[in-house]
Enzyme design. Sequence first.
Site, PDB file in Angstrom:
ATOM      1  N   GLU A 135      34.747 -69.289  48.303  1.00 33.32           N
ATOM      2  CA  GLU A 135      34.518 -70.208  47.187  1.00 33.32           C
ATOM      3  C   GLU A 135      33.456 -69.681  46.217  1.00 33.32           C
ATOM      4  O   GLU A 135      33.576 -69.868  45.007  1.00 33.32           O
ATOM      5  CB  GLU A 135      34.118 -71.583  47.724  1.00 33.32           C
ATOM      6  CG  GLU A 135      35.294 -72.275  48.411  1.00 33.32           C
ATOM      7  CD  GLU A 135      34.925 -73.638  49.001  1.00 33.32           C
ATOM      8  OE1 GLU A 135      35.825 -74.270  49.563  1.00 33.32           O
ATOM      9  OE2 GLU A 135      33.750 -74.056  48.894  1.00 33.32           O
TER      10      GLU A 135
ATOM     11  N   HIS B 285      31.059 -81.414  45.832  1.00 32.19           N
ATOM     12  CA  HIS B 285      31.789 -80.607  46.807  1.00 32.19           C
ATOM     13  C   HIS B 285      30.810 -79.665  47.474  1.00 32.19           C
ATOM     14  O   HIS B 285      29.889 -79.170  46.832  1.00 32.19           O
ATOM     15  CB  HIS B 285      32.884 -79.774  46.114  1.00 32.19           C
ATOM     16  CG  HIS B 285      33.378 -78.644  46.968  1.00 32.19           C
ATOM     17  ND1 HIS B 285      34.364 -78.807  47.904  1.00 32.19           N
ATOM     18  CD2 HIS B 285      32.969 -77.354  47.077  1.00 32.19           C
ATOM     19  CE1 HIS B 285      34.554 -77.653  48.545  1.00 32.19           C
ATOM     20  NE2 HIS B 285      33.711 -76.757  48.047  1.00 32.19           N
TER      21      HIS B 285
ATOM     22  N   TYR C   4      41.715 -75.968  45.623  1.00 32.99           N
ATOM     23  CA  TYR C   4      42.018 -76.962  46.671  1.00 32.99           C
ATOM     24  C   TYR C   4      43.350 -76.673  47.369  1.00 32.99           C
ATOM     25  O   TYR C   4      43.962 -77.584  47.923  1.00 32.99           O
ATOM     26  CB  TYR C   4      42.002 -78.368  46.074  1.00 32.99           C
ATOM     27  CG  TYR C   4      40.601 -78.952  45.951  1.00 32.99           C
ATOM     28  CD1 TYR C   4      39.804 -79.159  47.085  1.00 32.99           C
ATOM     29  CD2 TYR C   4      40.072 -79.303  44.721  1.00 32.99           C
ATOM     30  CE1 TYR C   4      38.524 -79.693  46.985  1.00 32.99           C
ATOM     31  CE2 TYR C   4      38.779 -79.845  44.612  1.00 32.99           C
ATOM     32  CZ  TYR C   4      38.025 -80.037  45.754  1.00 32.99           C
ATOM     33  OH  TYR C   4      36.761 -80.571  45.663  1.00 32.99           O
TER      34      TYR C   4
ATOM     35  N   THR D 244      32.591 -87.711  53.364  1.00 37.21           N
ATOM     36  CA  THR D 244      33.558 -87.613  52.258  1.00 37.21           C
ATOM     37  C   THR D 244      33.750 -88.954  51.559  1.00 37.21           C
ATOM     38  O   THR D 244      33.747 -89.040  50.329  1.00 37.21           O
ATOM     39  CB  THR D 244      34.920 -87.122  52.793  1.00 37.21           C
ATOM     40  OG1 THR D 244      34.710 -85.933  53.566  1.00 37.21           O
ATOM     41  CG2 THR D 244      35.886 -86.835  51.662  1.00 37.21           C
TER      42      THR D 244
ATOM     43  N   LYS E 168      30.876 -82.852  40.585  1.00 37.60           N
ATOM     44  CA  LYS E 168      32.228 -83.205  40.132  1.00 37.60           C
ATOM     45  C   LYS E 168      32.191 -84.034  38.831  1.00 37.60           C
ATOM     46  O   LYS E 168      31.140 -84.554  38.437  1.00 37.60           O
ATOM     47  CB  LYS E 168      32.938 -83.969  41.249  1.00 37.60           C
ATOM     48  CG  LYS E 168      33.177 -83.119  42.514  1.00 37.60           C
ATOM     49  CD  LYS E 168      34.003 -83.887  43.557  1.00 37.60           C
ATOM     50  CE  LYS E 168      34.263 -83.039  44.794  1.00 37.60           C
ATOM     51  NZ  LYS E 168      35.140 -83.752  45.780  1.00 37.60           N
TER      52      LYS E 168
ATOM     53  N   ARG F 267      26.350 -88.871  48.250  1.00 37.78           N
ATOM     54  CA  ARG F 267      27.567 -89.683  48.109  1.00 37.78           C
ATOM     55  C   ARG F 267      27.284 -91.169  48.308  1.00 37.78           C
ATOM     56  O   ARG F 267      27.819 -92.009  47.587  1.00 37.78           O
ATOM     57  CB  ARG F 267      28.644 -89.167  49.064  1.00 37.78           C
ATOM     58  CG  ARG F 267      29.296 -87.876  48.533  1.00 37.78           C
ATOM     59  CD  ARG F 267      30.128 -87.192  49.568  1.00 37.78           C
ATOM     60  NE  ARG F 267      31.007 -86.157  49.013  1.00 37.78           N
ATOM     61  CZ  ARG F 267      31.657 -85.267  49.752  1.00 37.78           C
ATOM     62  NH1 ARG F 267      31.530 -85.279  51.076  1.00 37.78           N
ATOM     63  NH2 ARG F 267      32.433 -84.368  49.188  1.00 37.78           N
TER      64      ARG F 267
ATOM     65  N   PHE G  92      47.072 -86.862  48.551  1.00 40.17           N
ATOM     66  CA  PHE G  92      46.101 -87.070  47.471  1.00 40.17           C
ATOM     67  C   PHE G  92      45.915 -85.835  46.585  1.00 40.17           C
ATOM     68  O   PHE G  92      45.089 -85.842  45.678  1.00 40.17           O
ATOM     69  CB  PHE G  92      44.738 -87.505  48.044  1.00 40.17           C
ATOM     70  CG  PHE G  92      44.132 -86.539  49.040  1.00 40.17           C
ATOM     71  CD1 PHE G  92      43.417 -85.424  48.623  1.00 40.17           C
ATOM     72  CD2 PHE G  92      44.285 -86.745  50.404  1.00 40.17           C
ATOM     73  CE1 PHE G  92      42.864 -84.538  49.525  1.00 40.17           C
ATOM     74  CE2 PHE G  92      43.726 -85.857  51.319  1.00 40.17           C
ATOM     75  CZ  PHE G  92      43.020 -84.750  50.877  1.00 40.17           C
TER      76      PHE G  92
ATOM     77  N   ASN H 220      33.866 -88.569  44.422  1.00 33.77           N
ATOM     78  CA  ASN H 220      32.739 -88.557  45.360  1.00 33.77           C
ATOM     79  C   ASN H 220      31.634 -87.564  44.983  1.00 33.77           C
ATOM     80  O   ASN H 220      30.875 -87.100  45.836  1.00 33.77           O
ATOM     81  CB  ASN H 220      33.231 -88.385  46.799  1.00 33.77           C
ATOM     82  CG  ASN H 220      33.944 -87.062  47.024  1.00 33.77           C
ATOM     83  OD1 ASN H 220      34.076 -86.269  46.103  1.00 33.77           O
ATOM     84  ND2 ASN H 220      34.379 -86.829  48.247  1.00 33.77           N
TER      85      ASN H 220
ATOM     86  N   ARG I 155      25.941 -80.066  53.485  1.00 29.47           N
ATOM     87  CA  ARG I 155      26.878 -81.113  53.923  1.00 29.47           C
ATOM     88  C   ARG I 155      26.107 -82.373  54.348  1.00 29.47           C
ATOM     89  O   ARG I 155      26.568 -83.487  54.132  1.00 29.47           O
ATOM     90  CB  ARG I 155      27.750 -80.611  55.086  1.00 29.47           C
ATOM     91  CG  ARG I 155      28.580 -79.382  54.787  1.00 29.47           C
ATOM     92  CD  ARG I 155      29.836 -79.618  54.004  1.00 29.47           C
ATOM     93  NE  ARG I 155      30.779 -80.514  54.623  1.00 29.47           N
ATOM     94  CZ  ARG I 155      31.990 -80.772  54.127  1.00 29.47           C
ATOM     95  NH1 ARG I 155      32.397 -80.176  53.002  1.00 29.47           N
ATOM     96  NH2 ARG I 155      32.813 -81.613  54.711  1.00 29.47           N
TER      97      ARG I 155
HETATM   98  P1  ATP Z   1      34.855 -81.420  49.422  1.00 25.67           P
HETATM   99  O1  ATP Z   1      35.868 -80.416  49.920  1.00 25.67           O
HETATM  100  O2  ATP Z   1      35.146 -81.901  48.021  1.00 25.67           O
HETATM  101  O3  ATP Z   1      33.446 -80.968  49.620  1.00 25.67           O
HETATM  102  P2  ATP Z   1      35.108 -82.841  51.865  1.00 25.67           P
HETATM  103  O4  ATP Z   1      35.092 -81.492  52.494  1.00 25.67           O
HETATM  104  O5  ATP Z   1      34.128 -83.853  52.323  1.00 25.67           O
HETATM  105  O6  ATP Z   1      34.955 -82.730  50.305  1.00 25.67           O
HETATM  106  P3  ATP Z   1      37.967 -82.712  52.091  1.00 25.67           P
HETATM  107  O7  ATP Z   1      38.669 -83.240  53.282  1.00 25.67           O
HETATM  108  O8  ATP Z   1      37.835 -81.230  51.947  1.00 25.67           O
HETATM  109  O9  ATP Z   1      36.553 -83.456  51.976  1.00 25.67           O
HETATM  110  O10 ATP Z   1      38.727 -83.294  50.801  1.00 25.67           O
HETATM  111  C1  ATP Z   1      38.527 -82.707  49.529  1.00 25.67           C
HETATM  112  C2  ATP Z   1      38.368 -83.809  48.514  1.00 25.67           C
HETATM  113  O11 ATP Z   1      39.595 -84.506  48.378  1.00 25.67           O
HETATM  114  C3  ATP Z   1      37.357 -84.903  48.886  1.00 25.67           C
HETATM  115  O12 ATP Z   1      36.049 -84.575  48.497  1.00 25.67           O
HETATM  116  C4  ATP Z   1      37.874 -86.079  48.092  1.00 25.67           C
HETATM  117  O13 ATP Z   1      37.437 -86.001  46.739  1.00 25.67           O
HETATM  118  C5  ATP Z   1      39.370 -85.891  48.155  1.00 25.67           C
HETATM  119  N1  ATP Z   1      39.967 -86.637  49.248  1.00 25.67           N
HETATM  120  C6  ATP Z   1      39.902 -86.375  50.563  1.00 25.67           C
HETATM  121  N2  ATP Z   1      40.598 -87.248  51.302  1.00 25.67           N
HETATM  122  C7  ATP Z   1      41.133 -88.117  50.419  1.00 25.67           C
HETATM  123  C8  ATP Z   1      41.973 -89.266  50.537  1.00 25.67           C
HETATM  124  N3  ATP Z   1      42.403 -89.694  51.729  1.00 25.67           N
HETATM  125  N4  ATP Z   1      42.325 -89.910  49.404  1.00 25.67           N
HETATM  126  C9  ATP Z   1      41.922 -89.488  48.197  1.00 25.67           C
HETATM  127  N5  ATP Z   1      41.120 -88.397  48.014  1.00 25.67           N
HETATM  128  C10 ATP Z   1      40.731 -87.724  49.098  1.00 25.67           C
HETATM  129 MG    MG Z   2      36.300 -79.836  51.871  1.00 26.12          MG
END
Ligand code: ATP
Ligand code: MG
Length: 139
Positions: free
Chosen positions: A127, A116, A50, A92, A10, A103, A58, A113, A86
Amino acid sequence: MTERTLSIIKPDATRRNLTGKINSMLEGAGLRIVAQRRLSLTGVQAEKFYEVHRDRPFFGELCEFMTSGPVVVQVLEGNGAIALNRRVMGATNPADAEPGTIRRELAISLTENSVHGSDGPETAAIEISFFFAEVDIPG
Ligand code: ATP
Ligand code: MG
């Protein structure tokens, strides 16, 4: 079972020149980077990628962040690559991530973070095809 997953380095990580360090952590865990490209996401691309989070509070912040600088999109391959990636990424929220994970060691915040990773076989296929044609994955 050999699997493929989509990884994104990212903007917070490309900005801090951490692409090589992250790739080294991925490779150190046994993942192979079988395709890789650096690009800037458009707003439309970020919103589409997304899409599942469109109704979350968010979403706007997330899309703004993902378009704030270049990203590196990559296909990772390996035994159980989706779950393995993962694990290497960590939780996350970097504050909850295990020591030694990308992370925990490198991320700045819940939004910034650093990486992805696809969360299942179906999302991985969708994806990967978002960024790569089969012919662009040399293996
Ligand atoms: P990614 O999809 O990026 O691999 P993830 O699967 O661990 O991460 P998701 O729940 O899919 O997490 O959320 C996608 C992204 O949105 C997160 O990586 C983070 O950057 C952001 N995100 C998630 N939850 C929050 C939150 N509560 N506040 C702000 N940003 C968030
Ligand atoms: Mg995700």
